[in-house]
Motif scaffolding. Structure first.
Motif, PDB file in Angstrom:
ATOM      1  N   ASN A  38       1.019  -0.741   0.174  1.00 43.36           N
ATOM      2  CA  ASN A  38      -0.440   0.128  -0.499  1.00 43.36           C
ATOM      3  C   ASN A  38       0.957   1.279   0.221  1.00 43.36           C
ATOM      4  N   ILE A  39       1.912   1.570   0.465  1.00 46.14           N
ATOM      5  CA  ILE A  39       2.847   2.443   0.692  1.00 46.14           C
ATOM      6  C   ILE A  39       4.377   2.423  -0.555  1.00 46.14           C
ATOM      7  N   GLU A  40       3.415   1.333  -1.132  1.00 48.78           N
ATOM      8  CA  GLU A  40       4.532   1.425  -2.474  1.00 48.78           C
ATOM      9  C   GLU A  40       3.249   1.725  -3.560  1.00 48.78           C
ATOM     10  N   ALA A  41       2.938   1.328  -3.312  1.00 45.82           N
ATOM     11  CA  ALA A  41       1.432   2.280  -4.246  1.00 45.82           C
ATOM     12  C   ALA A  41       0.942   3.489  -3.995  1.00 45.82           C
ATOM     13  N   LEU A  42       0.901   4.718  -3.069  1.00 44.67           N
ATOM     14  CA  LEU A  42       0.619   5.384  -2.669  1.00 44.67           C
ATOM     15  C   LEU A  42       1.699   6.645  -2.869  1.00 44.67           C
ATOM     16  N   THR A  43       3.421   5.673  -2.977  1.00 46.04           N
ATOM     17  CA  THR A  43       4.156   6.616  -3.371  1.00 46.04           C
ATOM     18  C   THR A  43       3.987   7.165  -4.914  1.00 46.04           C
ATOM     19  N   LEU A  44       3.698   5.831  -5.609  1.00 46.97           N
ATOM     20  CA  LEU A  44       4.325   5.514  -7.043  1.00 46.97           C
ATOM     21  C   LEU A  44       2.810   6.654  -7.603  1.00 46.97           C
ATOM     22  N   VAL A  45       2.263   7.316  -6.925  1.00 41.27           N
ATOM     23  CA  VAL A  45       1.199   7.538  -7.379  1.00 41.27           C
ATOM     24  C   VAL A  45       1.625   8.574  -6.768  1.00 41.27           C
ATOM     25  N   ASP A  46       1.936   8.888  -6.738  1.00 40.92           N
ATOM     26  CA  ASP A  46       1.864  10.572  -5.547  1.00 40.92           C
ATOM     27  C   ASP A  46       3.408  11.072  -6.745  1.00 40.92           C
ATOM     28  N   MET A  47       4.098   9.948  -7.112  1.00 43.31           N
ATOM     29  CA  MET A  47       5.502  10.682  -7.760  1.00 43.31           C
ATOM     30  C   MET A  47       5.122  10.604  -9.209  1.00 43.31           C
ATOM     31  N   MET A  48       4.071  10.048  -9.741  1.00 46.33           N
ATOM     32  CA  MET A  48       3.375  10.396 -10.907  1.00 46.33           C
ATOM     33  C   MET A  48       2.754  11.453 -11.020  1.00 46.33           C
ATOM     34  N   ARG A  49       1.723  11.617  -9.909  1.00 48.35           N
ATOM     35  CA  ARG A  49       1.263  13.007  -9.974  1.00 48.35           C
ATOM     36  C   ARG A  49       1.829  14.272 -10.186  1.00 48.35           C
ATOM     37  N   LYS A  50       2.752  13.827  -9.033  1.00 43.86           N
ATOM     38  CA  LYS A  50       3.500  15.323  -8.559  1.00 43.86           C
ATOM     39  C   LYS A  50       4.716  16.130  -9.140  1.00 43.86           C
ATOM     40  N   GLN A  51       5.279  14.516 -10.025  1.00 41.12           N
ATOM     41  CA  GLN A  51       6.677  15.037 -10.384  1.00 41.12           C
ATOM     42  C   GLN A  51       6.977  14.578 -11.689  1.00 41.12           C
ATOM     43  N   VAL A  52       6.149  13.403 -12.490  1.00 39.17           N
ATOM     44  CA  VAL A  52       6.946  12.602 -13.322  1.00 39.17           C
ATOM     45  C   VAL A  52       6.117  13.333 -14.262  1.00 39.17           C
ATOM     46  N   LEU A  53       4.506  13.135 -14.076  1.00 33.39           N
ATOM     47  CA  LEU A  53       3.436  14.282 -15.442  1.00 33.39           C
ATOM     48  C   LEU A  53       3.314  15.756 -15.636  1.00 33.39           C
ATOM     49  N   PRO A  54       3.752  16.354 -13.956  1.00 32.73           N
ATOM     50  CA  PRO A  54       4.270  17.355 -14.941  1.00 32.73           C
ATOM     51  C   PRO A  54       5.485  17.932 -15.512  1.00 32.73           C
ATOM     52  N   ALA A  55       6.073  16.567 -15.097  1.00 33.01           N
ATOM     53  CA  ALA A  55       7.784  16.600 -15.808  1.00 33.01           C
ATOM     54  C   ALA A  55       7.692  16.108 -18.166  1.00 33.01           C
ATOM     55  N   LEU A  56       6.616  15.681 -17.942  1.00 35.98           N
ATOM     56  CA  LEU A  56       6.124  15.269 -19.213  1.00 35.98           C
ATOM     57  C   LEU A  56       5.587  16.145 -19.916  1.00 35.98           C
ATOM     58  N   SER A  57       4.972  17.397 -19.620  1.00 39.11           N
ATOM     59  CA  SER A  57       3.781  18.446 -19.823  1.00 39.11           C
ATOM     60  C   SER A  57       4.705  18.919 -20.687  1.00 39.11           C
ATOM     61  N   ALA A  58       5.598  19.631 -19.468  1.00 40.83           N
ATOM     62  CA  ALA A  58       7.147  21.338 -19.224  1.00 40.83           C
ATOM     63  C   ALA A  58       7.499  20.925 -20.196  1.00 40.83           C
ATOM     64  N   PHE A  59       7.889  19.491 -20.359  1.00 36.25           N
ATOM     65  CA  PHE A  59       8.933  18.954 -21.916  1.00 36.25           C
ATOM     66  C   PHE A  59       7.988  18.984 -23.416  1.00 36.25           C
ATOM     67  N   SER A  60       7.108  17.939 -23.342  1.00 32.34           N
ATOM     68  CA  SER A  60       6.541  18.351 -24.939  1.00 32.34           C
ATOM     69  C   SER A  60       5.928  19.232 -24.779  1.00 32.34           C
ATOM     70  N   GLY A  61       5.866  20.257 -23.577  1.00 33.37           N
ATOM     71  CA  GLY A  61       5.497  21.969 -24.328  1.00 33.37           C
ATOM     72  C   GLY A  61       6.166  22.884 -24.775  1.00 33.37           C
ATOM     73  N   ALA A  62       7.713  23.023 -24.156  1.00 33.96           N
ATOM     74  CA  ALA A  62       8.747  23.295 -24.450  1.00 33.96           C
ATOM     75  C   ALA A  62       9.244  22.471 -25.804  1.00 33.96           C
ATOM     76  N   LEU A  63       8.634  21.483 -26.601  1.00 30.96           N
ATOM     77  CA  LEU A  63       9.126  20.728 -27.200  1.00 30.96           C
ATOM     78  C   LEU A  63       7.217  21.546 -28.671  1.00 30.96           C
ATOM     79  N   ALA A  64       6.692  21.053 -28.090  1.00 31.31           N
ATOM     80  CA  ALA A  64       5.276  22.088 -29.060  1.00 31.31           C
ATOM     81  C   ALA A  64       5.843  24.052 -29.269  1.00 31.31           C
ATOM     82  N   ARG A  65       6.285  24.199 -28.563  1.00 25.14           N
ATOM     83  CA  ARG A  65       6.760  25.748 -28.846  1.00 25.14           C
ATOM     84  C   ARG A  65       7.811  25.720 -30.082  1.00 25.14           C
ATOM     85  N   SER A  66       9.154  25.454 -29.064  1.00 26.96           N
ATOM     86  CA  SER A  66      10.001  25.270 -29.989  1.00 26.96           C
ATOM     87  C   SER A  66       9.993  24.660 -32.081  1.00 26.96           C
ATOM     88  N   PHE A  67       8.393  23.581 -31.665  1.00 22.88           N
ATOM     89  CA  PHE A  67       8.277  23.011 -32.735  1.00 22.88           C
ATOM     90  C   PHE A  67       7.160  24.489 -33.964  1.00 22.88           C
TER      91      PHE A  67
END
Length: 697
Positions: free
Chosen positions: A573-602
């Protein structure tokens, strides 16, 4: 000039040298006898020992004492009390009584009990284990103790081990008397636990929520280089690692721990420490101390010591090889074949007792190493599978086969022995190669139980080993004590036992897919996960075994079952909650930021030169966006499953839900995340990568 290691070895331990110095001759003799044969110590003697311990501790700068015990958690516990007491004149005195030495009273309500007691039933007791030496740690005199509830139920990992040591000693002595060894007064089991671990940079560790909260990386793409070149194993120690190991040795040696062998292990950043053998209860205490001190010393060097069984995917995990043997107080190793036929007969009897025990109680041995962390490790390319089997080597197997099949032992010098057959009297220690894939391997004069996880207390596997082997020795003694012809009865017993249980012996490759089918054909168990293995612990046969010898009661066994299963569910349960937290607060925002930067460059490039195809940018933006959408969907599903898990009332069903559903969904989330990591610009990726973690130290 730096002090030599032999001059400060054991300086922080109240061992025999300190006892001689601080105790009277008579008190020293009585305490030593208590340690040697387990005699009870009266309060008079306890008062003298307590005074001596206090005086020694004060001379070393100690200000407090504590009863140091091992509750049903993954760590030790201690409640510190000052030596200071007020006098009637208002001045401070330094006191420590025999009563305080023998018994303590910590609050027991917040320790795992598996339903043995309610939260409001807070009282618990710690009882001094005089067979394990007191020691000083950080200005505190630590007194190793057992831990039980107010009503007497065992709440710790130490007490069952101590009970099992008494049981196997009693039953082994019965056997030895039949061989004319009446001089043996006590038999002890000895253990040498080899400890594997990882070292990572502390600054990088603190940027990984998964390492902080779970001890393992829940996501992480494999680096271009792993362990495939096999260049880390026994390789040159890097300076930070060498400095860590040097200070670790010094601190362990002060505590009387014979840290002997250290080296780089197979995986990058993985290492191993092996101690010299000692009695099982001391080995348990010393290994717990070793793990604690590893973490503290690592922190001083800007490192973090990871003891999780599988901190990194794609490289070896960490185990704790439990080297087990059984010896007498006269110095005889009962798993040493010896130099004459009589010794060989005695050795073979003890050997088949171990074979029978491992075969008959495969389930208990598997349960003793069951955990969420170890499930990731067992069966991988560095650890034995979940199927329990034994490796004896070609020579020993041929000897036993020849006994059962009635054939001569081939191609060896022959001599008559008690079993009435022609066999080689002295059996050389190293006649076969080691089988590193075997869960339970004979390695000359001991057995190596290789299934333990690196974070484990070695208490559980060893009290199981002691008890199941004591059961076989008890059966043998019952039969042989009534024998009219000892030699013929002995011969028949060895042959019958091996014939019945030789299915457990397997000298081949335990990793081979064919072994799974072969093991099934033999009727061996394959309990691949903790939820599948744990219920066997409370089978009627196993409860009867532990109750017969007084190692654990039925209620104590059920409580341990509940504790371990609950820990499994909480861990996932702790592992799953930690994974959710990392995805929501770190990984998904990072993907959005990078793809956004690519879109602006495009858009900028397209505006500048409209004829450009920009297929790289367009394709990557689309792929990252699709990955982000898929990841968001899978994380939402994981969140829903965690809500469903809370609704499962039965702990066994809950554990299966976590294993079959939650764990599988975590793997799906990880797969998408790791794919995204490989496509994301390094400056946008929010957490340290495997490459930086594994190669920064």
């Amino acid at each position: 000039m730096k002090e030599r290691a032999d001059q400060y070895f054991g300086s922080m331990v109240f061992g025999y040298e300190k006892m001689k110095e601080y105790l009277s001759k008579d008190t020293y003799r009585q305490l030593k006898e208590t340690i040697r044969v387990g005699k009870e110590l009266n309060l008079d003697i306890a008062n003298q020992v307590a005074h001596a311990m206090k005086e020694w501790a004060l001379s070393e700068g100690a200000t407090h004492y504590c009863h140091w015990f091992q509750p049903m958690t993954s760590i030790t516990a201690e409640k510190h009390e000052s030596f200071l007491v007020p006098s009637s004149e208002g001045i401070a005195l330094m006191e420590f009584s025999g009563k305080e030495l023998i018994k303590g009273e910590p609050d027991a309500s917040s320790f795992p009990s598996g339903g043995l007691r309610a939260t409001f039933e807070a009282r618990g007791y710690t009882a001094w284990d005089p067979s394990s030496y007191a020691f000083i740690k950080e200005n505190t005199l630590c007194i190793p103790t057992a831990f039980c509830s107010y009503s007497g139920e065992v709440l710790d990992k130490k007490t069952p081990l101590l009970r099992s040591m008494e049981v196997i000693s009693r039953e082994a002595i019965r056997i030895l008397k039949l061989f004319g060894r009446s001089d043996v007064k006590r038999v002890v089991t000895t253990v040498g636990p080899e400890q594997e671990y990882f070292l990572v940079d502390k600054d990088l560790y603190l940027q990984r929520k998964d390492l902080i909260h779970t001890g393992r990386t829940l996501v992480g793409a494999r680096p271009p280089k792993g362990q495939e070149l096999e260049d880390h194993y026994f390789g040159n120690l890097k300076s930070r690692v060498s400095a860590f190991m040097q200070e670790l040795d010094e601190e362990l040696w002060k505590l009387g721990i014979f840290a002997k062998t250290e080296h780089n292990e197979v995986a990058p950043s993985q290492h191993e420490l092996a101690p010299v053998f000692t009695t099982s209860n001391l080995a348990v205490d010393q290994n717990q101390l070793t793990m604690e001190i590893m973490k503290k010393i690592a922190n001083k060097h800007g490192l973090v010591c990871l003891l999780h069984e599988k901190p990194f995917a794609g490289v070896n995990g960490s185990g704790k090889h439990n080297n087990w043997s059984i010896s007498t107080d006269t110095g005889l190793n009962l798993l040493e074949p010896g130099d004459n036929p009589k010794d060989n007969a005695q050795f073979l009897l003890f050997l088949v007792a171990v074979i029978a025990a491992v075969d008959e109680y495969q389930d208990l041995l598997r349960v003793s190493v069951a955990s969420a962390g170890n499930d990731h490790r067992l069966g991988a390319n560095e650890a034995p599978p979940a199927i329990v089997s034994m490796f004896l080597g070609e020579e020993l197997t041929e000897i036993l086969d020849s006994l059962v099949d009635g054939t001569d032992y081939p191609n060896k010098e022959r001599s008559s022995m008690l079993l009435g057959v022609n066999l080689l009297p002295p059996f050389p220690r190293d006649t076969t190669d080691r089988n590193r894939t075997s869960p339970f391997a004979f390695t000359g004069n001991k057995f190596e139980f290789r299934m333990l996880g690196s974070s484990f207390s070695v208490s559980g596997p060893n009290f199981v080993l002691n008890t199941i082997i004591a059961e076989q020795l008890s059966r043998f003694a019952n039969q042989l004590e009534q024998a009219k012809d000892f030699e013929s009865e002995l011969s028949a017993l060895v042959k019958e036992t091996y014939s019945k249980h030789r299915r457990i012996v397997f000298n081949g490759n335990n990793y081979a897919p064919e072994w799974i089918d072969e093991a099934k054909r033999r009727g061996l168990l394959n309990l691949v996960s903790t939820p599948e293995a744990l219920p066997t612990f409370i089978h009627a046969k196993n409860i009867a075994l532990f109750e017969k010898f007084g190692v654990l009661s039925s209620s104590e066994m059920h409580s341990r079952y509940e504790i371990v299963l609950e820990n499994y569910c909480k861990t996932l349960n702790i592992e799953a909650l930690t994974l959710v937290d990392m995805m929501r607060k770190q990984v998904l925002p990072a993907l959005s930021a990078f793809s956004g930067a690519l879109a602006r460059s495009f858009l900028d490039k397209k505006a500048a030169v409209s004829s450009l195809s920009l297929s790289y940018e367009a394709g990557l933006i689309a792929e990252l966006s699709n990955l982000a959408d898929g990841l968001d969907k899978e994380v939402a599903l994981l969140e829903q499953q965690l809500l469903e898990a809370r609704m499962v009332e039965d702990i066994s069903s809950e554990s299966y839900f976590y294993h079959d559903t939650v764990l599988a969904q975590m793997a799906q989330v990880r797969s998408l995340c790791d794919t995204a990591e490989l496509l994301t610009d390094q400056q946008y990726w929010p957490i340290p990568t495997y490459e930086s973690l594994l190669y920064s130290v």
